[in-house]
Design an enzyme around this catalytic site. Structure first.
Site, mmCIF file in Angstrom:
data_model
loop_
_atom_site.group_PDB
_atom_site.id
_atom_site.type_symbol
_atom_site.label_atom_id
_atom_site.label_comp_id
_atom_site.label_asym_id
_atom_site.label_seq_id
_atom_site.Cartn_x
_atom_site.Cartn_y
_atom_site.Cartn_z
ATOM 1 N N ASP A 22 6.614 -8.382 -0.196
ATOM 2 C CA ASP A 22 7.181 -9.227 -1.246
ATOM 3 C C ASP A 22 8.275 -10.149 -0.701
ATOM 4 O O ASP A 22 9.096 -9.717 0.121
ATOM 5 C CB ASP A 22 7.789 -8.301 -2.313
ATOM 6 C CG ASP A 22 8.207 -9.044 -3.553
ATOM 7 O OD1 ASP A 22 7.372 -9.745 -4.136
ATOM 8 O OD2 ASP A 22 9.395 -8.928 -3.938
ATOM 9 N N GLU A 80 0.652 1.381 14.967
ATOM 10 C CA GLU A 80 0.314 2.764 15.339
ATOM 11 C C GLU A 80 -0.838 3.297 14.497
ATOM 12 O O GLU A 80 -1.411 4.328 14.794
ATOM 13 C CB GLU A 80 1.522 3.679 15.133
ATOM 14 C CG GLU A 80 2.657 3.426 16.103
ATOM 15 C CD GLU A 80 3.889 4.238 15.723
ATOM 16 O OE1 GLU A 80 3.749 5.322 15.099
ATOM 17 O OE2 GLU A 80 5.006 3.777 16.033
HETATM 18 C C1 NOJ Z 1 7.283 -12.038 -5.835
HETATM 19 C C2 NOJ Z 1 6.460 -11.202 -6.765
HETATM 20 O O1 NOJ Z 1 5.115 -11.507 -6.609
HETATM 21 C C3 NOJ Z 1 7.010 -11.477 -8.140
HETATM 22 O O2 NOJ Z 1 6.163 -10.955 -9.139
HETATM 23 C C4 NOJ Z 1 8.401 -10.920 -8.224
HETATM 24 O O3 NOJ Z 1 8.963 -11.256 -9.463
HETATM 25 C C5 NOJ Z 1 9.287 -11.487 -7.116
HETATM 26 N N1 NOJ Z 1 8.638 -11.524 -5.856
HETATM 27 C C6 NOJ Z 1 10.536 -10.657 -6.959
HETATM 28 O O4 NOJ Z 1 10.240 -9.421 -6.400
#
Ligand code: NOJ
Length: 538
Positions: A204, A255
């Site tokens: 993310d 790994e």
């Molecule tokens: C990107 C994620 O896909 C989204 O849904 C989220 O709100 C933000 N990152 C923050 O984590």
């Protein structure tokens, strides 16, 4: 098929937004048992893997991207045992499972953040996050001008006067990645899931993580849902120091045979994105530029050329994506005129501007195009049904923090997260026995799996054919050769024998010679109509 060609390099991955996929216990929220029960369906699409959005213990203030415990499952999604079962059941069906890693921030309910609040300024506990004094007399102003992606300032003040950083919601404090303990903890988290059976991670906001020392002002407006900074040395996004962290993760992931990491990084161009895919960093990075490209052959071709060229310089291939849980579904996007700002339109735009038939026709053609390209592709649950954005959800049901934090100026992302229709009828169209956490629109049943299964020409059957044709004709080869064809057309050859042609113009074009193995729509009179894509083999 080339035997040493890694699975992920041209793999097709199906994105499961767990909350909205299948509800096994009838509480209105999707869960892991529901997902397990639908694995045969996912396998029937012919995909290689699934990526599951965050399932961790969480207050769900941002749909689970606010993690309170990285080693446990939210009770409404199931248990760790369920997750383990998912890994094995999926593997039995030839599917790998990618877990969503959320390293930029935790939830404010994470024990570390609670401990930070209970500890004084300067303590070890505060050092895991970004706690700093404010500006102005008495420090009453935020430390700098940084804005939250969800709206408002990126800083919130705590009782003793310090401010903490949150690039997203106030309940998502950013971790301090200069802190050794933070780094060590995430290594353990990676191992935890890999040992349990995960085949890797979607990471993310991979372009966040490190913040510039001294917290200098940005000096520009950063209020955009998913920031794509277009400058060097930005204090919050795409800092060069982050790659060292990624390399550390990669050595752990390596790994585990066949495991992968994919970066979610919203960047303005490919020269920046390619950095993420240098050897020893990420295996893949989503190409959101493709998703944003207008439906116009020269623009689309340019986007694809840049992606292929830039990724090739680092020995990688692009990862294509048309929809996900953060963007307006492409069946709706493509039905709007090119000058419409889609997010604003979702809130209160002129509904008569939407042409849903064109949207769906283009969405189908775009999928046939995407699945013809070298590299990997991610499909977002429901796009194989041609689901549109549910743009008219009533305000009272909106769950996305963007709605409130933007001062109700952005409707948020709930419209692409409405639960899947599995059946033609029934209380939640087969999603579960207990309704659905977001209301499904009338007519959702006509788009259901049940309505489309086995129906020639349905969007579901088109996706199945496309994924199968890709495996048959294109596997294990990165090569693409552009073709010059008259008209507003995109055309290229792949592999030994496949030609993909997309008519993005307004008049039909002649069908190329050869056997049609895939067509996104009918081909009357041996012509390829507007907004139609085909593959021919010869
Ligand atoms: C990107 C994620 O896909 C989204 O849904 C989220 O709100 C933000 N990152 C923050 O984590």
């Amino acid at each position: 098929m080339v035997s040493n060609y890694p699975w992920w390099r041209d793999g097709v991955v199906y994105q499961v937004y767990l909350r909205s996929f299948a509800d096994g216990n009838g509480d209105g929220t999707g869960d892991i048992p529901g997902l397990i029960s639908r694995l045969p369906y996912i396998a029937s699409l012919g995909v290689d893997a699934i990526w599951v959005n965050p399932w961790y213990t969480s207050p769900l203030n941002d749909g689970g991207y606010d993690v309170a415990d990285y080693r446990n499952i939210h009770e409404s999604f199931g248990t760790l045992e369920d997750a383990k079962l998912l890994f094995t059941e999926a593997r039995d069906k030839g599917l790998r499972v990618l877990v969503d890693l959320v390293p930029n921030h935790t939830s404010s309910e994470h024990p570390w953040f609670r401990a930070a609040l209970d500890s004084p300024p300067g303590s070890l506990e505060r050092g895991r996050y970004h706690f700093v004094p404010g500006r102005g007399g008495g420090g009453v102003e935020p430390p700098n001008d940084w804005k939250s992606v969800f709206g408002g300032p990126a800083w919130t003040r705590v009782a003793d006067g310090q401010w903490y950083l949150h690039l997203f919601d106030v309940t998502q404090p950013d971790l301090n990645w200069s802190n050794r303990e933070v780094r060590a903890e995430f290594i353990e988290i990676l191992r935890f899931w890999l040992d349990l059976g995960a085949s890797g991670f979607r990471v993310d906001v991979a372009h966040a993580l490190v913040k510039k020392e001294g917290y200098p002002d940005v000096g520009e407006d950063t209020e955009e849902l998913l920031a794509t900074p277009d400058r060097e040395d930005h204090p919050t996004w795409d800092r060069p120091e982050l790659h060292e962290i990624v390399q550390e993760w990669r050595s752990v992931v390596d790994e585990y045979p066949d495991a992968v990491m994919i970066a979610e990084a919203w960047l303005p161009n490919w020269s920046r994105l390619a950095e993420y895919m240098k050897p020893g960093r990420y295996h893949q990075a989503f190409d959101f530029l493709f998703l944003r490209s207008p439906w116009q052959p020269s623009a689309m071709r340019q986007t694809i050329v840049e992606a292929l060229q830039a990724s090739a310089t680092v020995g990688a291939v692009p990862t294509w994506v048309l929809s996900n849980h953060d963007v307006v579904r492409h069946a709706t996007r493509y039905g709007l005129p090119p000058d419409v700002r889609v997010r604003n339109w979702v809130l209160d735009g002129d509904r008569s501007l939407l042409d849903p038939e064109t949207g769906l026709r283009r969405a189908r053609a775009a999928a046939v195009l995407m699945l013809a390209l070298p590299g990997s592709a991610y499909l977002y649950q429901g796009e194989e049904l041609g689901l549109p954005e549910v743009y008219d959800l009533p305000e009272a049901v909106l769950d996305d923090p963007v709605w409130e934090r933007s001062g109700r100026k952005e409707k948020g992302r709930d419209g692409c997260r409405v639960p899947i229709p599995w059946k033609t009828t029934g209380p939640s169209f087969g999603f579960g026995d207990g309704g659905s956490w977001l209301p499904q629109p009338r007519g959702w049943g006509e788009l259901s799996v049940e309505s489309q299964e086995g129906v020639p020409g349905s969007t579901l059957e088109l996706y199945r054919r496309a994924v199968a044709a890709r495996a048959r004709h294109l596997e294990g080869d990165d090569h693409l050769e552009w073709q010059t064809v008259e008209g507003d057309v995109l055309a290229f050859r792949r592999g030994d024998d496949v030609m993909c042609l997309v008519n993005m113009g307004v008049t039909p074009v002649p069908r190329p010679e050869g056997k049609v193995v895939l067509a996104s729509g009918p081909l009357p009179d041996d012509l390829v109509p507007p907004d139609t894509a085909i593959w021919v083999v010869n």
